[in-house]
Design a protein around this motif. Structure first.
Motif, PDB file in Angstrom:
ATOM      1  N   SER A   1      -3.592   0.237  -5.102  1.00  0.00           N
ATOM      2  CA  SER A   1      -4.866   0.867  -4.757  1.00  0.00           C
ATOM      3  C   SER A   1      -5.530   0.121  -3.605  1.00  0.00           C
ATOM      4  O   SER A   1      -5.227  -1.048  -3.338  1.00  0.00           O
ATOM      5  CB  SER A   1      -5.800   0.842  -5.970  1.00  0.00           C
ATOM      6  N   PRO A   2      -6.468   0.779  -2.914  1.00  0.00           N
ATOM      7  CA  PRO A   2      -7.204   0.095  -1.840  1.00  0.00           C
ATOM      8  C   PRO A   2      -7.906  -1.167  -2.314  1.00  0.00           C
ATOM      9  O   PRO A   2      -8.006  -2.145  -1.573  1.00  0.00           O
ATOM     10  CB  PRO A   2      -8.206   1.153  -1.371  1.00  0.00           C
TER      11      PRO A   2
ATOM     12  N   ARG B   1       0.817  -1.209   0.000  1.00  0.00           N
ATOM     13  CA  ARG B   1       0.000   0.000   0.000  1.00  0.00           C
ATOM     14  C   ARG B   1       0.853   1.262   0.000  1.00  0.00           C
ATOM     15  O   ARG B   1       0.627   2.177  -0.802  1.00  0.00           O
ATOM     16  CB  ARG B   1      -0.925  -0.005   1.221  1.00  0.00           C
TER      17      ARG B   1
END
Length: 309
Positions: free
Chosen positions: A22-23, A16
């Motif tokens: 990305s989330p 992350r």
């Protein structure tokens, strides 16, 4: 189990923060690795150093065929899970948390080659025309669909756009967009006349109406309450437009990306240029679209050539 969970959390922080995933990607890694840890726990393993090649191979076999009468996952899902597992094991080895990478030699199950699905230019035009209207929501929907087809953007890239990512030319009209792909890799993709006009109409008459309904956000595409448009909402916008256009094929945001690439190649664009526009890391991924256009050419030949039969 606690040691394994700590090692997974450390890896997820790494992807992350340091790798810029990305989330959505991080959440997918978390789900895959949670399943892997369950598998390891059932085998009595609670230390990363105790995992062997056999344990990794057994995991892939188990998700494909659980052996309890239930249906296993597809080859593509198993390959995705293994990719998450291999990334974690590679990280463990690189960080010196284990002596070696026990997943390095594990190969994913063979997958049937799937060609991207595209719709015709006429069908794209019907889809876009189904987003007519002059109210703020209609202007937004038309701008979103025009942008997706004009740029080949992934839906996540489109909804993550900020107003400042629309790069303006003379007269303040958008000439290109700055997209952020996987790993936050940036690329600039030009806008055609139709997308420019749709975006300009939305930015002048649509977004200023939607923005005051929510808290201040730099997002380009806004929902009815003024918040950033979600991926799910973008999917629904396209699905509803397809229904209004009476398109029988299954239409998703990725359909416009596939159509963008296919139509460019059919029009004579170089595959390397299309690779750059799509943000593909490997040209091999883009070359799948050349198979689509080759299939179309063969079908046309078989139908029209006097010596085909």
């Amino acid at each position: 189990m606690e040691q394994l969970e700590r090692a997974v959390e450390r890896y997820l922080r790494h992807v992350r923060l340091e790798r810029g995933r990305s989330p959505h990607t991080v959440a997918a890694y978390r789900r895959d690795l949670a399943r892997y840890l369950t598998h390891l726990g059932a085998r009595g393993i609670d230390d990363p150093a105790a995992i062997s090649e056999v344990d990794v191979g057994a995991f892939v076999a188990a998700v494909r065929d659980p052996g309890d009468g239930t249906t296993g996952v597809s080859a593509s899902s198993a390959a995705r899970m293994l990719s998450s597992v291999r990334g974690w094991h590679r990280f463990l080895a690189e960080e010196g948390l284990v002596a070696r990478d026990v997943a390095a030699e594990q190969r994913p199950p063979k997958q049937p080659k799937r060609l991207p699905k595209a719709i015709s230019i006429a069908e794209v035009e019907r889809l876009l025309e189904a987003c007519g209207g002059d109210d703020p929501i209609a202007l937004r929907d038309r701008a979103l669909l025009e942008l997706l087809y004009a740029t080949g953007a992934r839906v996540s890239e489109a909804v993550d756009l900020a107003v400042d990512d629309v790069l303006t030319g003379e007269g303040g009209v958008g000439e290109a967009v700055r997209l952020f792909g996987k790993g936050r890799k940036q690329r600039i993709v030009p806008l055609g006349r139709y997308a420019r006009e749709a975006l300009d109409a939305y930015l002048v008459r649509g977004r200023p109406v939607l923005a005051p309904r929510g808290s201040a956000t730099p997002a380009l595409f806004l929902g009815a309450r003024g918040a950033k448009l979600s991926r799910q909402s973008a999917w629904l916008i396209i699905r509803d437009a397809a229904a209004r256009a009476s398109l029988t094929a299954e239409i998703s945001p990725h359909t416009l990306r596939h159509s963008f690439a296919t139509h460019l190649l059919e029009g004579g664009a170089d595959v390397r240029v299309v690779q750059e526009l799509l943000g593909h890391a490997s040209v091999a991924t883009t070359q799948l679209y050349t198979l689509v256009t080759a299939d179309a050419a063969r079908e046309a030949w078989a139908t029209a050539h006097p010596r085909a039969l």
